[in-house]
Enzyme design. Structure first.
Site, PDB file in Angstrom:
ATOM      1  N   ILE A  62       0.821  -1.230   0.000  1.00  0.00           N
ATOM      2  CA  ILE A  62       0.000   0.000   0.000  1.00  0.00           C
ATOM      3  C   ILE A  62       0.849   1.271   0.000  1.00  0.00           C
ATOM      4  O   ILE A  62       0.324   2.352  -0.250  1.00  0.00           O
ATOM      5  CB  ILE A  62      -1.025   0.047   1.165  1.00  0.00           C
ATOM      6  N   THR A 127      -8.223   0.893  15.951  1.00  0.00           N
ATOM      7  CA  THR A 127      -8.128   0.148  17.200  1.00  0.00           C
ATOM      8  C   THR A 127      -8.444   1.034  18.402  1.00  0.00           C
ATOM      9  O   THR A 127      -8.210   2.254  18.357  1.00  0.00           O
ATOM     10  CB  THR A 127      -6.701  -0.422  17.346  1.00  0.00           C
ATOM     11  N   ASP A 128      -8.923   0.423  19.484  1.00  0.00           N
ATOM     12  CA  ASP A 128      -9.155   1.182  20.724  1.00  0.00           C
ATOM     13  C   ASP A 128      -7.841   1.676  21.337  1.00  0.00           C
ATOM     14  O   ASP A 128      -7.849   2.546  22.206  1.00  0.00           O
ATOM     15  CB  ASP A 128      -9.951   0.344  21.739  1.00  0.00           C
ATOM     16  N   TYR A 152       3.079   1.432  17.753  1.00  0.00           N
ATOM     17  CA  TYR A 152       1.957   0.880  16.975  1.00  0.00           C
ATOM     18  C   TYR A 152       0.739   1.786  17.076  1.00  0.00           C
ATOM     19  O   TYR A 152       0.175   2.227  16.068  1.00  0.00           O
ATOM     20  CB  TYR A 152       1.603  -0.534  17.458  1.00  0.00           C
TER      21      TYR A 152
HETATM   22  P1  NAD Z   1      -2.348  -8.913  10.723  1.00  0.00           P
HETATM   23  O1  NAD Z   1      -0.995  -8.470  11.143  1.00  0.00           O
HETATM   24  O2  NAD Z   1      -2.791 -10.306  11.008  1.00  0.00           O
HETATM   25  O3  NAD Z   1      -2.538  -8.701   9.149  1.00  0.00           O
HETATM   26  C1  NAD Z   1      -2.075  -7.568   8.486  1.00  0.00           C
HETATM   27  C2  NAD Z   1      -2.146  -7.837   6.979  1.00  0.00           C
HETATM   28  O4  NAD Z   1      -1.722  -6.641   6.296  1.00  0.00           O
HETATM   29  C3  NAD Z   1      -1.205  -8.963   6.511  1.00  0.00           C
HETATM   30  O5  NAD Z   1      -1.877  -9.805   5.598  1.00  0.00           O
HETATM   31  C4  NAD Z   1      -0.061  -8.223   5.830  1.00  0.00           C
HETATM   32  O6  NAD Z   1       0.556  -8.977   4.790  1.00  0.00           O
HETATM   33  C5  NAD Z   1      -0.775  -6.995   5.305  1.00  0.00           C
HETATM   34  N1  NAD Z   1       0.144  -5.854   5.136  1.00  0.00           N
HETATM   35  C6  NAD Z   1       1.028  -5.362   6.046  1.00  0.00           C
HETATM   36  N2  NAD Z   1       1.722  -4.336   5.509  1.00  0.00           N
HETATM   37  C7  NAD Z   1       1.245  -4.162   4.249  1.00  0.00           C
HETATM   38  C8  NAD Z   1       1.557  -3.247   3.196  1.00  0.00           C
HETATM   39  N3  NAD Z   1       2.503  -2.312   3.358  1.00  0.00           N
HETATM   40  N4  NAD Z   1       0.850  -3.338   2.051  1.00  0.00           N
HETATM   41  C9  NAD Z   1      -0.104  -4.291   1.889  1.00  0.00           C
HETATM   42  N5  NAD Z   1      -0.416  -5.186   2.830  1.00  0.00           N
HETATM   43  C10 NAD Z   1       0.249  -5.127   4.000  1.00  0.00           C
HETATM   44  O7  NAD Z   1      -3.338  -7.841  11.362  1.00  0.00           O
HETATM   45  P2  NAD Z   1      -4.814  -8.025  11.966  1.00  0.00           P
HETATM   46  O8  NAD Z   1      -4.712  -8.428  13.386  1.00  0.00           O
HETATM   47  O9  NAD Z   1      -5.636  -8.809  11.025  1.00  0.00           O
HETATM   48  O10 NAD Z   1      -5.314  -6.503  11.945  1.00  0.00           O
HETATM   49  C11 NAD Z   1      -5.951  -5.956  10.801  1.00  0.00           C
HETATM   50  C12 NAD Z   1      -6.320  -4.509  11.094  1.00  0.00           C
HETATM   51  O11 NAD Z   1      -7.181  -4.439  12.215  1.00  0.00           O
HETATM   52  C13 NAD Z   1      -5.115  -3.615  11.414  1.00  0.00           C
HETATM   53  O12 NAD Z   1      -5.314  -2.374  10.785  1.00  0.00           O
HETATM   54  C14 NAD Z   1      -5.172  -3.482  12.937  1.00  0.00           C
HETATM   55  O13 NAD Z   1      -4.615  -2.248  13.351  1.00  0.00           O
HETATM   56  C15 NAD Z   1      -6.666  -3.542  13.185  1.00  0.00           C
HETATM   57  N6  NAD Z   1      -7.082  -4.055  14.502  1.00  0.00           N
HETATM   58  C16 NAD Z   1      -6.607  -5.260  14.958  1.00  0.00           C
HETATM   59  C17 NAD Z   1      -7.060  -5.749  16.182  1.00  0.00           C
HETATM   60  C18 NAD Z   1      -6.596  -7.098  16.697  1.00  0.00           C
HETATM   61  O14 NAD Z   1      -6.953  -7.470  17.821  1.00  0.00           O
HETATM   62  N7  NAD Z   1      -5.859  -7.884  15.940  1.00  0.00           N
HETATM   63  C19 NAD Z   1      -7.965  -5.013  16.938  1.00  0.00           C
HETATM   64  C20 NAD Z   1      -8.422  -3.778  16.445  1.00  0.00           C
HETATM   65  C21 NAD Z   1      -7.978  -3.324  15.216  1.00  0.00           C
END
Ligand code: NAD
Ligand code: TYD
Length: 339
Positions: A62, A127-128, A152
């Site tokens: 991205i 995220t919270d 983060y």
């Molecule tokens: P994850 O780390 O499991 O997955 C992230 C994905 O993004 C991966 O598939 C990775 O390959 C891709 N990615 C990373 N950098 C990239 C780039 N530069 N270009 C394209 N793709 C890229 O994360 P997750 O836990 O599934 O979280 C997803 C979203 O939800 C994030 O934005 C995170 O901040 C948010 N979030 C997560 C949680 C949680 O508990 N896991 C809670 C609230 C919000």
């Protein structure tokens, strides 16, 4: 109406669960899944869709404006749901630059491309943790000032503000969701719940940071995904929606429940040095999404933790492959000298 939706980060934990949900509940939509496949991205999460002509995987970063623009020009999505991020607090403490690049810069690249393409809705998954840390009482509302404490969460707060600016400055139809901690299938085993499950299954120690009394609110990933779809389809542009599970729990309680579920003893628990800057408590007021959009969680922790443990038991191949190679090097660096 049939739509084309661009999902970024759809090979990660929550993104792949969202893609599977869309397949079930919006079968006529075309999904363009744009993901760089970092250490956290795993095409095995999408194996069931390999022959699905309405799921198109595009490997791309991205932060690469030309690649993002080419993807928009080729597929012309009306909707964007933006999951792609560096997502692990401990990794951000070891090195923050990938977080700033992907989470801040990458989000702006997507906003620029989405504005040029005049997308109808852009949903930013946040995220919270952007709200900082709570004391013993109180809840984060959508009005709580941003007060991020880790690299983060600071990078996510930066992206939230860029999304807000796109609404105020350019009148883009953006939506932001801020969710509490997720758990469920396909979660990378560096996060608390899958790390504890897989370590317990392997008979390894379960590293608990500090006194184990830090509190998080836990939501089953499927509930997060249904909330995102609801906000995408019914939310008001420019608005922020908190998403939570009404399930606050200290870390040590989570670890004990995992051990009970697997049938292993508490002697596996090992208290280790605390995370630097460790936020003490997160708790979320999700009454706005319930009141305005009628969403509420369908799963309780008592139902969904056993389901999650069962998934990791049934999918040993998946997590054993993930836990080999590059992951092991990170694990060594993260936990060395903390015992
Ligand atoms: P994850 O780390 O499991 O997955 C992230 C994905 O993004 C991966 O598939 C990775 O390959 C891709 N990615 C990373 N950098 C990239 C780039 N530069 N270009 C394209 N793709 C890229 O994360 P997750 O836990 O599934 O979280 C997803 C979203 O939800 C994030 O934005 C995170 O901040 C948010 N979030 C997560 C949680 C949680 O508990 N896991 C809670 C609230 C919000
Ligand atoms: P984590 O899953 O990394 O999510 P976040 O830091 O984004 O909330 O951690 C959840 C909680 O569990 C957090 O308070 C840190 C704690 N934790 C441990 O005690 N041991 C561990 O090995 C990990 C990864 C986390």
């Amino acid at each position: 109406m049939s739509q084309t939706i661009l999902v970024t980060g759809g090979a990660g934990f929550i993104g792949s669960n969202f893609v599977h949900l869309l397949r079930r509940v919006r079968p006529d939509w075309t999904i363009v899944n744009f993901d760089a496949l970092t250490y956290a991205g795993n095409l095995e999460n999408l194996r069931a869709l390999e022959r699905d002509s309405r799921h198109l995987f595009v490997r791309g970063d991205i932060t690469d404006a030309a690649a993002v623009q080419a993807c928009f020009e080729q597929h012309r999505p009306q909707l964007v749901v933006h999951f792609a991020a560096e997502s692990h607090v401990d990794r951000s403490i070891l090195g923050a630059s990938a977080f700033v690049n992907t989470n801040v810069l990458g989000t702006q690249v997507l906003l620029d491309a989405s504005r040029a393409a005049k997308v109808e809705r852009f949903l930013h998954v946040s995220t919270d943790e952007v709200y900082g840390s709570l004391g013993a009482t109180g809840l984060f509302t959508e009005e709580t000032p941003l007060s991020a404490n880790s690299p983060y969460s600071a990078s996510k707060a930066g992206s939230d503000l860029l999304v807000r600016a796109a609404f105020h400055t350019h009148h883009m139809p953006v939506l932001t969701t801020r969710c509490s901690n997720n758990y469920g299938p396909y979660q990378f085993p560096e996060k608390l719940i899958p790390l504890m499950i897989t370590n317990a299954l392997e008979g390894k120690k379960l590293p608990v940071y500090g006194d184990g009394m830090n509190v998080r609110d836990w939501l089953y990933v499927e509930d997060h995904c249904t909330a995102i779809l609801r906000v995408l389809e019914a939310g008001a542009p420019g608005e922020v929606y908190n998403i939570g599970g009404n399930n606050e729990m200290p870390n040590i309680e989570i670890v004990r429940r995992v051990l009970r579920e697997i049938g292993k003893g508490e002697s596996l628990i090992e208290y280790v040095k605390d995370r630097p800057g460790h936020d003490r408590r997160y708790a979320i007021d999700a009454s706005k999404i319930e009141r305005e959009l009628g969403w509420r969680p369908q799963w309780t922790f008592e139902q969904a933790l056993p389901l999650t443990v069962k998934w990791y038991l049934a999918n040993r191949d998946w997590w054993q492959r993930v836990k080999s190679g590059a992951y092991q090097e990170y694990y060594r660096q993260q936990y060395q000298g903390r015992g």
